[in-house]
Write a protein that holds these residues in place. Structure first.
Motif, PDB file in Angstrom:
ATOM      1  N   GLU A  19       0.873  -1.189   0.000  1.00 18.47           N
ATOM      2  CA  GLU A  19       0.000   0.000   0.000  1.00 18.47           C
ATOM      3  C   GLU A  19       0.899   1.224   0.000  1.00 18.47           C
ATOM      4  OE1 GLU A  19      -2.286   2.619  -0.181  1.00 18.47           O
ATOM      5  OE2 GLU A  19      -3.689   1.080   0.534  1.00 18.47           O
ATOM      6  N   ASP A  20       0.641   2.165  -0.916  1.00 17.78           N
ATOM      7  CA  ASP A  20       1.524   3.331  -1.026  1.00 17.78           C
ATOM      8  C   ASP A  20       1.173   4.445  -0.058  1.00 17.78           C
ATOM      9  OD1 ASP A  20      -0.749   3.361  -2.815  1.00 17.78           O
ATOM     10  OD2 ASP A  20      -0.028   5.313  -3.495  1.00 17.78           O
ATOM     11  N   GLU A  21      -0.076   4.483   0.438  1.00 20.29           N
ATOM     12  CA  GLU A  21      -0.436   5.541   1.379  1.00 20.29           C
ATOM     13  C   GLU A  21       0.033   5.161   2.782  1.00 20.29           C
ATOM     14  OE1 GLU A  21      -4.758   6.263   0.560  1.00 20.29           O
ATOM     15  OE2 GLU A  21      -4.088   5.224  -1.246  1.00 20.29           O
ATOM     16  N   ASP A  63      -2.801  -3.372  -2.739  1.00 24.97           N
ATOM     17  CA  ASP A  63      -3.563  -2.229  -3.240  1.00 24.97           C
ATOM     18  C   ASP A  63      -3.486  -2.201  -4.764  1.00 24.97           C
ATOM     19  OD1 ASP A  63      -5.073   0.085  -3.118  1.00 24.97           O
ATOM     20  OD2 ASP A  63      -3.305   1.382  -3.047  1.00 24.97           O
ATOM     21  N   MET A  65      -4.163   0.460  -6.836  1.00 25.75           N
ATOM     22  CA  MET A  65      -3.554   1.684  -7.336  1.00 25.75           C
ATOM     23  C   MET A  65      -2.237   1.946  -6.634  1.00 25.75           C
ATOM     24  SD  MET A  65      -5.603   2.779  -9.646  1.00 25.75           S
ATOM     25  CE  MET A  65      -5.475   4.549  -9.906  1.00 25.75           C
ATOM     26  N   LYS A 113     -12.396   0.025  -1.159  1.00 25.30           N
ATOM     27  CA  LYS A 113     -12.155   1.107  -0.199  1.00 25.30           C
ATOM     28  C   LYS A 113     -13.291   2.122  -0.284  1.00 25.30           C
ATOM     29  CE  LYS A 113      -7.083   1.253  -0.388  1.00 25.30           C
ATOM     30  NZ  LYS A 113      -5.950   2.082  -0.857  1.00 25.30           N
TER      31      LYS A 113
HETATM   32 CA    CA Z   1      -2.975   3.420  -3.484  1.00 21.09          CA
END
Ligand code: CA
Length: 239
Positions: A19-21, A63, A65, A113
């Motif tokens: 997950e990038d966030e 994730d 994205m 999400k």
């Molecule tokens: Ca993302």
């Protein structure tokens, strides 16, 4: 049948969260650790693929994205390597066509999400319970088969006599086939010793050498491979 070395290997679930966030990633790690699982995180696709090539996981929370390489691409590459680890995809796009694309790429489940953490945890638990390779009783890789109830191994239909410890190791390697099993994982889950003063590395290496002699002998199609400095991988030779 009783197992002379005690209970069969019961791995602590190892989960990779991609997950990038950062905020989301940290809260997922925190929550999943509360479940008692070993959690590793990655913020990008290439980092995830590197981690997946270097150690075994029981579940990937991925994730869709991600910057650079999208989650779906990570999934495709993972499946192309022959890894059957369950993957739960997170997506903000709930459209049916995306789900179809994801399922065709080998995702095991989807979560849109925003979601409640309890929902994610429940989906993770369900995927962790699902046997990854056939039934729980028979584990197979190529012409190698282990009957985990009778604790009998055969290769090419011929019985391979193994010690109880060797059966434990083989079962563990088969459950994580096509993934890298580290010595630390074997020490914790098969030997069940984590607080030793001295490392078990030499003991583990010797045991695997013996097991490999019995399973592979001088066959050309070897199944047990050494990953130098890391551990072992059971599976077809990588091209
Ligand atoms: Ca993302």
């Amino acid at each position: 049948m009783t197992n002379p070395t005690g209970a069969p290997p019961a791995p602590t679930p190892r989960v990779l969260v991609v997950e990038d966030e950062a905020k989301m990633r940290d809260s997922l790690r925190e929550g999943l650790e509360m479940e008692g699982w070993v959690v590793t995180t990655a913020g990008a696709g290439d980092e995830a693929l590197r981690l997946l090539a270097g150690q075994a996981f029981d579940l990937v929370v991925l994730d869709w994205m991600l910057p650079g390489q999208e989650g779906i691409e990570v999934l495709r590459r993972l499946r192309a390597r022959g890894t059957q680890t369950p993957v739960l995809m997170l997506t903000v796009r709930g459209e049916l066509e995306d789900r179809v694309e994801g399922l065709e790429s080998g995702a095991d489940d989807f979560l849109v999400k925003p979601f409640a953490f309890a929902e994610l945890a429940a989906r993770c638990r369900a995927l962790l319970r699902r046997p990854v390779l056939g039934t729980d009783e028979f584990l197979r890789c190529g012409d190698l088969q282990l009957d985990t109830h009778a604790r009998l191994a055969t290769r090419g239909g011929q019985q391979v006599p193994l010690t109880p410890r060797e059966v434990d190791i083989l079962e563990y390697l088969l459950r994580y086939q096509n993934q890298v099993v580290t010595r630390e994982m074997l020490e914790r889950d098969v030997w069940r010793q984590t607080n030793r003063f001295t490392s078990l590395n030499n003991v583990i290496d010797v045991q695997i050498m013996r097991l490999r002699r019995k399973i592979d002998g001088d066959r050309a199609d070897r199944l047990i491979h050494t990953i130098r400095g890391v551990g072992y991988r059971l599976g077809k030779e990588l091209a």
